[in-house]
Design a protein around this motif. Structure first.
Motif, PDB file in Angstrom:
ATOM      1  N   LEU A  26       0.835  -1.201   0.000  1.00 40.88           N
ATOM      2  CA  LEU A  26       0.000   0.000   0.000  1.00 40.88           C
ATOM      3  C   LEU A  26       0.872   1.254   0.000  1.00 40.88           C
ATOM      4  CD1 LEU A  26      -2.634  -0.969   2.733  1.00 40.88           C
ATOM      5  CD2 LEU A  26      -2.965  -0.972   0.257  1.00 40.88           C
ATOM      6  N   PRO A  27       0.417   2.292  -0.688  1.00 42.57           N
ATOM      7  CA  PRO A  27       1.142   3.564  -0.632  1.00 42.57           C
ATOM      8  C   PRO A  27       1.099   4.119   0.797  1.00 42.57           C
ATOM      9  CG  PRO A  27      -0.508   3.582  -2.390  1.00 42.57           C
ATOM     10  CD  PRO A  27      -0.733   2.345  -1.593  1.00 42.57           C
ATOM     11  N   GLU A  28       2.188   4.768   1.208  1.00 42.47           N
ATOM     12  CA  GLU A  28       2.270   5.300   2.566  1.00 42.47           C
ATOM     13  C   GLU A  28       1.140   6.282   2.824  1.00 42.47           C
ATOM     14  OE1 GLU A  28       5.336   7.766   5.401  1.00 42.47           O
ATOM     15  OE2 GLU A  28       6.127   6.672   3.686  1.00 42.47           O
ATOM     16  N   GLY A  29       0.452   6.097   3.942  1.00 42.73           N
ATOM     17  CA  GLY A  29      -0.617   6.997   4.348  1.00 42.73           C
ATOM     18  C   GLY A  29      -1.957   6.757   3.678  1.00 42.73           C
ATOM     19  N   GLN A  30      -2.068   5.723   2.854  1.00 45.24           N
ATOM     20  CA  GLN A  30      -3.324   5.474   2.149  1.00 45.24           C
ATOM     21  C   GLN A  30      -4.460   5.234   3.138  1.00 45.24           C
ATOM     22  OE1 GLN A  30      -3.306   2.602  -1.010  1.00 45.24           O
ATOM     23  NE2 GLN A  30      -5.484   2.251  -0.858  1.00 45.24           N
ATOM     24  N   LEU A  31      -5.607   5.820   2.838  1.00 46.54           N
ATOM     25  CA  LEU A  31      -6.794   5.647   3.660  1.00 46.54           C
ATOM     26  C   LEU A  31      -7.356   4.251   3.422  1.00 46.54           C
ATOM     27  CD1 LEU A  31      -8.746   7.110   5.601  1.00 46.54           C
ATOM     28  CD2 LEU A  31     -10.068   7.778   3.589  1.00 46.54           C
ATOM     29  N   ILE A  32      -7.553   3.489   4.491  1.00 48.17           N
ATOM     30  CA  ILE A  32      -8.087   2.129   4.398  1.00 48.17           C
ATOM     31  C   ILE A  32      -9.597   2.141   4.592  1.00 48.17           C
ATOM     32  CG2 ILE A  32      -7.993  -0.206   5.390  1.00 48.17           C
ATOM     33  CD1 ILE A  32      -5.339   0.698   4.129  1.00 48.17           C
ATOM     34  N   ASP A  33     -10.054   2.883   5.617  1.00 42.35           N
ATOM     35  CA  ASP A  33     -11.477   2.937   5.937  1.00 42.35           C
ATOM     36  C   ASP A  33     -11.866   4.386   6.211  1.00 42.35           C
ATOM     37  OD1 ASP A  33     -14.080   1.710   6.681  1.00 42.35           O
ATOM     38  OD2 ASP A  33     -13.553   2.479   8.676  1.00 42.35           O
ATOM     39  N   ARG A  41      -0.657   3.922   7.675  1.00 50.54           N
ATOM     40  CA  ARG A  41       0.260   4.243   8.785  1.00 50.54           C
ATOM     41  C   ARG A  41      -0.216   3.626  10.095  1.00 50.54           C
ATOM     42  NH1 ARG A  41       0.406   9.852   6.685  1.00 50.54           N
ATOM     43  NH2 ARG A  41       2.266   9.965   5.417  1.00 50.54           N
ATOM     44  N   ASP A  42      -1.535   3.652  10.322  1.00 51.76           N
ATOM     45  CA  ASP A  42      -2.089   3.046  11.532  1.00 51.76           C
ATOM     46  C   ASP A  42      -1.762   1.548  11.582  1.00 51.76           C
ATOM     47  OD1 ASP A  42      -3.298   5.490  12.276  1.00 51.76           O
ATOM     48  OD2 ASP A  42      -5.127   4.988  11.158  1.00 51.76           O
ATOM     49  N   ALA A  44       0.588  -0.051   9.972  1.00 52.29           N
ATOM     50  CA  ALA A  44       2.033  -0.247  10.096  1.00 52.29           C
ATOM     51  C   ALA A  44       2.481  -0.035  11.539  1.00 52.29           C
ATOM     52  CB  ALA A  44       2.773   0.694   9.149  1.00 52.29           C
ATOM     53  N   MET A  45       1.929   0.958  12.210  1.00 54.26           N
ATOM     54  CA  MET A  45       2.274   1.213  13.606  1.00 54.26           C
ATOM     55  C   MET A  45       1.847   0.038  14.496  1.00 54.26           C
ATOM     56  SD  MET A  45       1.142   4.313  16.171  1.00 54.26           S
ATOM     57  CE  MET A  45      -0.586   3.976  15.927  1.00 54.26           C
ATOM     58  N   ILE A  46       0.639  -0.480  14.263  1.00 61.67           N
ATOM     59  CA  ILE A  46       0.152  -1.632  15.022  1.00 61.67           C
ATOM     60  C   ILE A  46       1.063  -2.838  14.794  1.00 61.67           C
ATOM     61  CG2 ILE A  46      -1.747  -3.292  15.208  1.00 61.67           C
ATOM     62  CD1 ILE A  46      -3.608  -0.844  14.505  1.00 61.67           C
ATOM     63  N   LEU A  47       1.427  -3.078  13.557  1.00 58.46           N
ATOM     64  CA  LEU A  47       2.306  -4.206  13.249  1.00 58.46           C
ATOM     65  C   LEU A  47       3.686  -4.040  13.893  1.00 58.46           C
ATOM     66  CD1 LEU A  47       1.327  -4.859   9.549  1.00 58.46           C
ATOM     67  CD2 LEU A  47       1.114  -6.483  11.439  1.00 58.46           C
ATOM     68  N   ARG A  48       4.229  -2.814  13.883  1.00 55.86           N
ATOM     69  CA  ARG A  48       5.530  -2.580  14.535  1.00 55.86           C
ATOM     70  C   ARG A  48       5.454  -2.881  16.028  1.00 55.86           C
ATOM     71  NH1 ARG A  48       5.808   1.728  10.882  1.00 55.86           N
ATOM     72  NH2 ARG A  48       4.993   3.187  12.412  1.00 55.86           N
ATOM     73  N   ARG A  49       4.375  -2.459  16.674  1.00 49.57           N
ATOM     74  CA  ARG A  49       4.209  -2.708  18.118  1.00 49.57           C
ATOM     75  C   ARG A  49       4.056  -4.207  18.378  1.00 49.57           C
ATOM     76  NH1 ARG A  49       5.603  -2.344  22.951  1.00 49.57           N
ATOM     77  NH2 ARG A  49       3.961  -2.383  24.489  1.00 49.57           N
ATOM     78  N   LEU A  50       3.275  -4.885  17.575  1.00 39.86           N
ATOM     79  CA  LEU A  50       3.114  -6.329  17.730  1.00 39.86           C
ATOM     80  C   LEU A  50       4.439  -7.045  17.503  1.00 39.86           C
ATOM     81  CD1 LEU A  50      -0.338  -6.879  16.021  1.00 39.86           C
ATOM     82  CD2 LEU A  50       0.207  -7.214  18.445  1.00 39.86           C
TER      83      LEU A  50
END
Length: 85
Positions: A26-33, A41-42, A44-50
């Motif tokens: 996905l392009p950086e910052g793309q709106l998912i919902d 970004r949201d 990616a942040m969740i995945l980094r924390r996990l």
């Protein structure tokens, strides 16, 4: 993104691998919902924390007897500290 193959929770690790494979192109910052404002970004942040916590094991909840066996008895008498004890 790094693999979650060494996760303590194998099922969660596999799910994170699938999600990472979906998020990476996905392009950086793309709106998912649009309704929630969830973006790439949201996720990616969740995945980094996990990923950072993938090797943590759950802390067992001990009964009073199990705790006494594991940690022993106090070496000094336990005294009442206040009305709540």
């Amino acid at each position: 993104m790094a693999d979650f193959d060494d996760s303590v929770d194998r099922e969660l690790g596999e799910a994170c691998n699938r999600l990472a494979a979906w998020v990476e192109p996905l392009p950086e910052g793309q709106l998912i919902d649009e309704a929630s404002g969830l973006t790439e970004r949201d996720l990616a942040m969740i995945l980094r924390r996990l990923y950072a916590t993938r090797e943590y094991t759950p802390i067992p909840i001990l009964t009073m007897d199990e705790a006494a066996e594991r940690y022993g008895k106090p070496s000094v008498p336990v005294t009442k500290k206040g009305p709540w004890s």
